[in-house]
Write a protein that holds these residues in place. Structure first.
Motif, PDB file in Angstrom:
ATOM      1  N   ILE A  16       0.990  -1.078  -0.052  1.00 38.11           N
ATOM      2  CA  ILE A  16       0.313   0.039   0.094  1.00 38.11           C
ATOM      3  C   ILE A  16       0.928   1.273  -0.129  1.00 38.11           C
ATOM      4  O   ILE A  16       0.464   2.195  -0.705  1.00 38.11           O
ATOM      5  N   LEU A  17       1.834   1.246   0.794  1.00 35.11           N
ATOM      6  CA  LEU A  17       2.732   2.204   0.922  1.00 35.11           C
ATOM      7  C   LEU A  17       3.575   2.652  -0.344  1.00 35.11           C
ATOM      8  O   LEU A  17       3.567   3.769  -0.856  1.00 35.11           O
ATOM      9  N   LYS A  18       3.907   1.637  -1.137  1.00 33.49           N
ATOM     10  CA  LYS A  18       4.566   1.709  -2.402  1.00 33.49           C
ATOM     11  C   LYS A  18       3.354   1.993  -3.203  1.00 33.49           C
ATOM     12  O   LYS A  18       3.917   2.878  -4.193  1.00 33.49           O
ATOM     13  N   SER A  19       2.327   1.748  -3.120  1.00 28.99           N
ATOM     14  CA  SER A  19       1.226   2.002  -4.273  1.00 28.99           C
ATOM     15  C   SER A  19       1.087   3.580  -4.277  1.00 28.99           C
ATOM     16  O   SER A  19       0.466   4.297  -5.237  1.00 28.99           O
ATOM     17  N   ARG A  20       1.301   4.164  -3.045  1.00 26.86           N
ATOM     18  CA  ARG A  20       1.303   5.642  -2.550  1.00 26.86           C
ATOM     19  C   ARG A  20       2.476   6.428  -2.955  1.00 26.86           C
ATOM     20  O   ARG A  20       2.776   7.419  -2.260  1.00 26.86           O
ATOM     21  N   ASN A  21       3.352   5.865  -3.695  1.00 27.44           N
ATOM     22  CA  ASN A  21       4.499   6.439  -4.030  1.00 27.44           C
ATOM     23  C   ASN A  21       5.739   6.632  -3.092  1.00 27.44           C
ATOM     24  O   ASN A  21       6.482   7.270  -3.310  1.00 27.44           O
ATOM     25  N   MET A  22       5.647   5.689  -1.950  1.00 26.61           N
ATOM     26  CA  MET A  22       6.541   5.874  -1.027  1.00 26.61           C
ATOM     27  C   MET A  22       7.768   4.725  -1.708  1.00 26.61           C
ATOM     28  O   MET A  22       7.492   3.898  -2.375  1.00 26.61           O
ATOM     29  N   ILE A  23       8.883   5.405  -1.515  1.00 26.81           N
ATOM     30  CA  ILE A  23      10.178   4.602  -2.125  1.00 26.81           C
ATOM     31  C   ILE A  23      10.515   3.729  -0.960  1.00 26.81           C
ATOM     32  O   ILE A  23      10.997   4.214  -0.166  1.00 26.81           O
ATOM     33  N   ILE A  24      10.385   2.256  -1.245  1.00 29.10           N
ATOM     34  CA  ILE A  24      10.801   1.421  -0.248  1.00 29.10           C
ATOM     35  C   ILE A  24      11.848   0.491  -0.915  1.00 29.10           C
ATOM     36  O   ILE A  24      11.621  -0.432  -1.882  1.00 29.10           O
ATOM     37  N   ASP A  25      12.972   0.855  -0.667  1.00 31.47           N
ATOM     38  CA  ASP A  25      14.290  -0.027  -1.157  1.00 31.47           C
ATOM     39  C   ASP A  25      14.505  -1.307  -0.403  1.00 31.47           C
ATOM     40  O   ASP A  25      15.074  -2.270  -1.341  1.00 31.47           O
ATOM     41  N   ASN A  26      14.056  -1.503   0.720  1.00 29.33           N
ATOM     42  CA  ASN A  26      14.386  -2.585   1.416  1.00 29.33           C
ATOM     43  C   ASN A  26      12.870  -3.037   1.984  1.00 29.33           C
ATOM     44  O   ASN A  26      12.639  -2.662   2.989  1.00 29.33           O
TER      45      ASN A  26
END
Length: 58
Positions: free
Chosen positions: A16-26
């Motif tokens: 969900i966070l990634k779908s809201r454009n939060m960049i999560i490398d790990n």
């Protein structure tokens, strides 16, 4: 009393966070962070450290 929201696993929360454009490398590190810090605190109360400076709302 039902609030209409369904339970989301940590993996689902990261997605969900990634779908809201939060960049999560790990993703594994993000899951550990969510295990310690509530998802809603991340989004509602503690989102400033995760935003780029131009996205900060004052």
């Amino acid at each position: 009393m039902e609030n209409g929201k369904t339970f989301k696993t940590y993996v689902e929360q990261v997605e969900i966070l990634k779908s809201r454009n939060m960049i999560i490398d790990n993703p594994e590190s993000a899951i550990r962070f969510l295990e310690i810090n509530n998802y809603y605190n991340v989004i509602n109360g503690y989102k400033a450290p995760f935003l780029k400076p131009k996205q900060l709302i004052h």
